[in-house]
Design a protein around this motif. Structure first.
Motif, short mmCIF file in Angstrom:
data_model
loop_
_atom_site.label_atom_id
_atom_site.label_comp_id
_atom_site.label_asym_id
_atom_site.label_seq_id
_atom_site.Cartn_x
_atom_site.Cartn_y
_atom_site.Cartn_z
N THR A 396 -4.26 6.16 -4.96
CA THR A 396 -3.36 6.14 -6.12
C THR A 396 -1.91 6.24 -5.68
O THR A 396 -1.04 5.51 -6.17
CB THR A 396 -3.69 7.29 -7.08
N ALA A 397 -1.65 7.14 -4.74
CA ALA A 397 -0.28 7.33 -4.25
C ALA A 397 0.23 6.08 -3.55
O ALA A 397 1.41 5.72 -3.69
CB ALA A 397 -0.23 8.52 -3.30
N ILE A 398 -0.63 5.40 -2.80
CA ILE A 398 -0.22 4.16 -2.12
C ILE A 398 0.15 3.10 -3.15
O ILE A 398 1.17 2.40 -3.00
CB ILE A 398 -1.35 3.66 -1.19
N GLY A 399 -0.64 2.98 -4.19
CA GLY A 399 -0.32 2.02 -5.25
C GLY A 399 0.99 2.35 -5.93
O GLY A 399 1.80 1.46 -6.23
N GLU A 400 1.22 3.64 -6.19
CA GLU A 400 2.48 4.06 -6.81
C GLU A 400 3.67 3.69 -5.93
O GLU A 400 4.71 3.21 -6.43
CB GLU A 400 2.48 5.57 -7.04
N ALA A 401 3.56 3.93 -4.63
CA ALA A 401 4.67 3.66 -3.71
C ALA A 401 4.91 2.16 -3.56
O ALA A 401 6.05 1.69 -3.61
CB ALA A 401 4.39 4.29 -2.35
N LEU A 402 3.83 1.41 -3.37
CA LEU A 402 3.96 -0.02 -3.08
C LEU A 402 4.48 -0.80 -4.28
O LEU A 402 5.25 -1.75 -4.13
CB LEU A 402 2.61 -0.58 -2.64
N PHE A 403 4.08 -0.36 -5.48
CA PHE A 403 4.47 -1.09 -6.69
C PHE A 403 5.46 -0.31 -7.55
O PHE A 403 5.62 -0.57 -8.74
CB PHE A 403 3.23 -1.47 -7.49
N ASN A 404 6.13 0.67 -6.93
CA ASN A 404 7.26 1.37 -7.54
C ASN A 404 6.93 2.01 -8.89
O ASN A 404 7.71 1.93 -9.84
CB ASN A 404 8.45 0.41 -7.68
N GLY A 405 5.77 2.65 -8.93
CA GLY A 405 5.39 3.41 -10.12
C GLY A 405 5.25 4.87 -9.77
O GLY A 405 4.28 5.52 -10.17
N GLN A 406 6.22 5.40 -9.03
CA GLN A 406 6.14 6.76 -8.51
C GLN A 406 5.94 7.79 -9.63
O GLN A 406 6.59 7.72 -10.67
CB GLN A 406 7.40 7.11 -7.71
#
Length: 690
Positions: A396-406
């Motif tokens: 989940t954290a990787i997705g947030e970082a990669l797609f700027n949904g922190q």
């Protein structure tokens, strides 16, 4: 009359000049022109503000605009003389791959053109005008977003540290001391103060004094200057310092800068972390200078000695804004060192570099990670000062970082896809700018670690510099994602141009067809980009969320409408020079920032003086000859702000009223009488000590 953003136009211009001119004087002395000089200006200014404040404090000089301005003139004179001396001796290396305007020589390597022509070209070449346009677009978009997010200029961030930052502006204005070595005296209760980075507060105080706007409006004005002026200029500096890009890519810099929720918006919402925001806004300049110094760039913009001199003040400025940012900058610079090592290995393999020289260079480069590892364990707050726990899975954290949904802010697809395109472009071209991709990945790693890494896995060692805080680490990511996204725009433009060629439209470097089609392609690319990023539902939602952190309310986290009304009436009842008793976990501490009356505590994280401690513990037991009345007379503290609303961060830190037993039931015990009330907020006059 209520302050509006339109009425702050002149203060905004004055603030921008205050923020830019000291550093611009130094940057020009270091032979920089155009957007390079402007990009360096604010970070160097911050360093000059921070250093000159410390020097002025030691010398007993009252801090004002003349201090950093005079310091800048002296520094500029010294650096100009140094560069002149080195150039006369032939020891100042000219940027080898720069345009003729950058080196001051003709295209065939002949004698320099006339100085006036060189200066004009350095500031007003076609490429410079495009860069200015890109920065201006960013300013307009960011100003609009930040102003909407804050609401009215007089609104106060309803967050934990707002009272410290606002009170610090008033404190510096009152004491004339903006030193990072002494500003913590405001909360140290008479004990020796610890170091606290005060560059943001020094800049804000000078703007407050020069413009005459209120303290809250000053803080919000500086948020606009940091987010809408420094940030797009810094991003433009990093892009131009690292890679050659097309005109549409340069124009896109401002759009890209305004397309993230994680920066600058997040730090205007959370914290509120004004100093951290200032440091991150300048972070791209520090990386760009370091890349120029190690020559991991496609074009040289600055000579070695000027780069070292500018880098010194930029690093100081970032450190005196917030040390965790300068440590992050050093970490993100590791890929620059790695790329430089690879380039040196390749040079040895091609026999372009002697093995002995390579060995010496390798040792010097290897010192960087060794020194960083040492500083990593030293330049950090105590573990207990942080304590943020992991909150989600690594995927989940990787997705947030990669797609700027922190931190569940909602994914931003447009800039995220552009960054992936830019990364592919840099990697496939084996560009020297590939370190941007590696640094971006590194920044994402720290954010992902903050979201899932456990203590047993080394959470404190990896993240302690940032208090283990995912919000601070989320704000770092756009500083590296944005330039990679700009490269995505560049790649998309090249592919679009190639597609036009493929269908028969011949585009040449010069000529009428090129003059018409290139701008059309830029419009086709940039208009949808601007529309998609600025109307993104997740961006708009986050602006609305941030509005709620500033909007005055009846039951606010820090200071309610009624509480601010009572504070606004203090001048009608409290004699000038008196101190007001406040419970620091309420908005009462803001009375100092808003009115200038001294208060018994300026922030929840404070050390009470012996007199304040006596008042907090025993005020409701006061009799004329008691110790608490002696303390009240000593402090001239005959008034108390009783705010019964919620305490700041009460849902996290609990209720602190029990720690202040002396402030309970003052009216029932005939210790004080109300003189002004609004809702649950009351100003009491202490009568028991008459």
């Amino acid at each position: 009359m209520e302050t509006t953003w339109a009425s702050l136009t002149i203060p905004l211009i004055v603030g921008a000049l205050i923020l830019l001119i000291p550093g611009l004087i130094v940057a020009v002395a270091l032979r920089q022109r155009g957007v390079e000089a402007l990009g360096l200006a604010a970070p160097i200014s911050v360093g000059i503000f921070g250093v000159s404040a410390i020097v002025a404090s030691k010398a007993g000089i009252r801090f004002s605009l003349l201090v950093p301005l005079g310091f800048a003139v002296i520094v500029a004179a010294i650096l100009y003389a140094l560069c002149w001396f080195l150039e006369r001796r032939g020891w100042l290396d000219a940027p080898a791959s720069a345009h003729p305007v950058d080196s001051g020589r003709t295209a065939d390597g002949g004698a320099s053109e006339k100085p006036l022509n060189r200066v004009i070209r350095g500031w007003f070449s076609r490429e410079m005008l495009i860069c200015y346009a890109g920065v201006l677009i960013g300013f307009v978009l960011l100003y609009w977003s930040i102003a909407r997010a804050i609401g009215r200029p007089e609104y106060i961030s309803q967050t934990y540290d707002a009272n410290f930052h606002l009170n610090a502006i008033r404190y510096i204005a009152d004491t004339g001391d903006a030193s990072s070595l002494t500003i913590a005296s405001m909360t140290s209760g008479g004990e020796p103060p610890a170091f606290y980075p005060a560059a943001w507060h020094g800049v804000a105080t000078v703007i407050y004094q020069a413009t005459g706007v209120s303290v809250p409006a000053t803080a919000n004005l500086v948020s606009v200057l940091v987010g809408a002026v420094i940030w797009p200029l810094s991003l433009m500096y990093l892009v131009r310092s690292t890679v050659r890009v097309s005109a549409p890519a340069l124009l896109s810099v401002g759009i890209i800068a305004a397309s993230y929720t994680a920066f600058p918006m997040l730090l205007i919402n959370f914290g509120v972390l004004y100093p951290n925001s200032l440091g991150i806004a300048a972070l791209p300049v520090g990386l760009g200078l370091f890349a120029q110094l190690l020559r991991t760039v496609q074009i040289r913009r600055i000579e070695t000695v000027p780069a070292l001199c500018a880098g010194f003040f930029v690093a100081l400025g970032i450190a005196l804004a917030n040390p965790n940012v300068v440590m992050g900058m050093l970490a993100f610079a590791l890929p620059i060192v790695l790329v430089r090592i690879v380039l040196q290995v390749r040079a040895v393999w091609r026999r372009e570099l002697k093995p002995l020289i390579f060995a010496v260079q390798l040792v010097l480069l290897a010192l960087f990670p060794v020194i960083l590892n040492f500083l990593w364990g030293v330049v950090r707050p105590p573990k207990a000062a942080g304590g943020w726990e992991p909150a989600t899975r690594d995927s989940t954290a990787i997705g947030e970082a990669l797609f700027n949904g922190q931190i569940y802010n909602g994914l931003l697809w447009t800039v995220s896809v552009l960054a992936l395109i830019g990364a592919y472009y840099l990697i496939s071209r084996r560009s020297v700018g590939i370190w941007l991709v590696l640094s971006w990945v590194y920044a994402m790693y720290f954010y992902v670690a903050s979201r899932w890494m456990t203590w047993d896995e080394g959470r404190d060692w990896v993240l302690g510099i940032w208090y283990h805080d995912p919000f601070r680490l989320a704000a770092n990511v756009p500083a590296l994602a944005a330039p990679v996204a700009v490269m995505g725009v560049h790649a998309a433009y090249l592919w679009l141009r190639a597609a036009v060629r493929l269908v028969g439209e011949r585009i040449t470097p010069v000529g009428e067809r090129h003059a018409i089609i290139s701008p059309l392609l830029a419009i086709v690319l940039l208009v949808p980009l601007g529309f998609n990023t600025q109307t993104d539902p997740n961006m708009q939602r986050y602006i609305e969320v941030t509005q709620q952190m500033y909007l005055p309310k009846d039951h606010a986290l820090l200071i309610s409408i009624d509480e601010r009304d009572v504070i606004n009436h203090l001048h009608e009842y409290v004699p000038a020079g008196d101190t007001v008793v406040v419970q620091p976990w309420t908005g009462g501490s803001l009375a100092y920032a808003l009115t200038g009356y001294k208060v018994t505590a300026t922030h929840p994280q404070y050390t009470a003086t012996s007199n304040a401690q006596e008042i907090y513990q025993h005020l409701n037991e006061a009799t004329p000859d008691s110790a608490v009345c002696s303390a009240i007379r000593s402090e001239k503290a005959y008034y108390y702000l009783d705010f019964k609303g919620a305490e700041i961060n009460e849902h996290i830190r609990g209720d602190h009223r029990a720690q202040y037993p002396g402030l309970q039931d003052l009216k029932d015990k005939n210790v004080a009488e109300p003189v002004y009330s609004k809702g649950d907020a009351t100003l009491y006059r202490i009568t028991a000590c008459n």
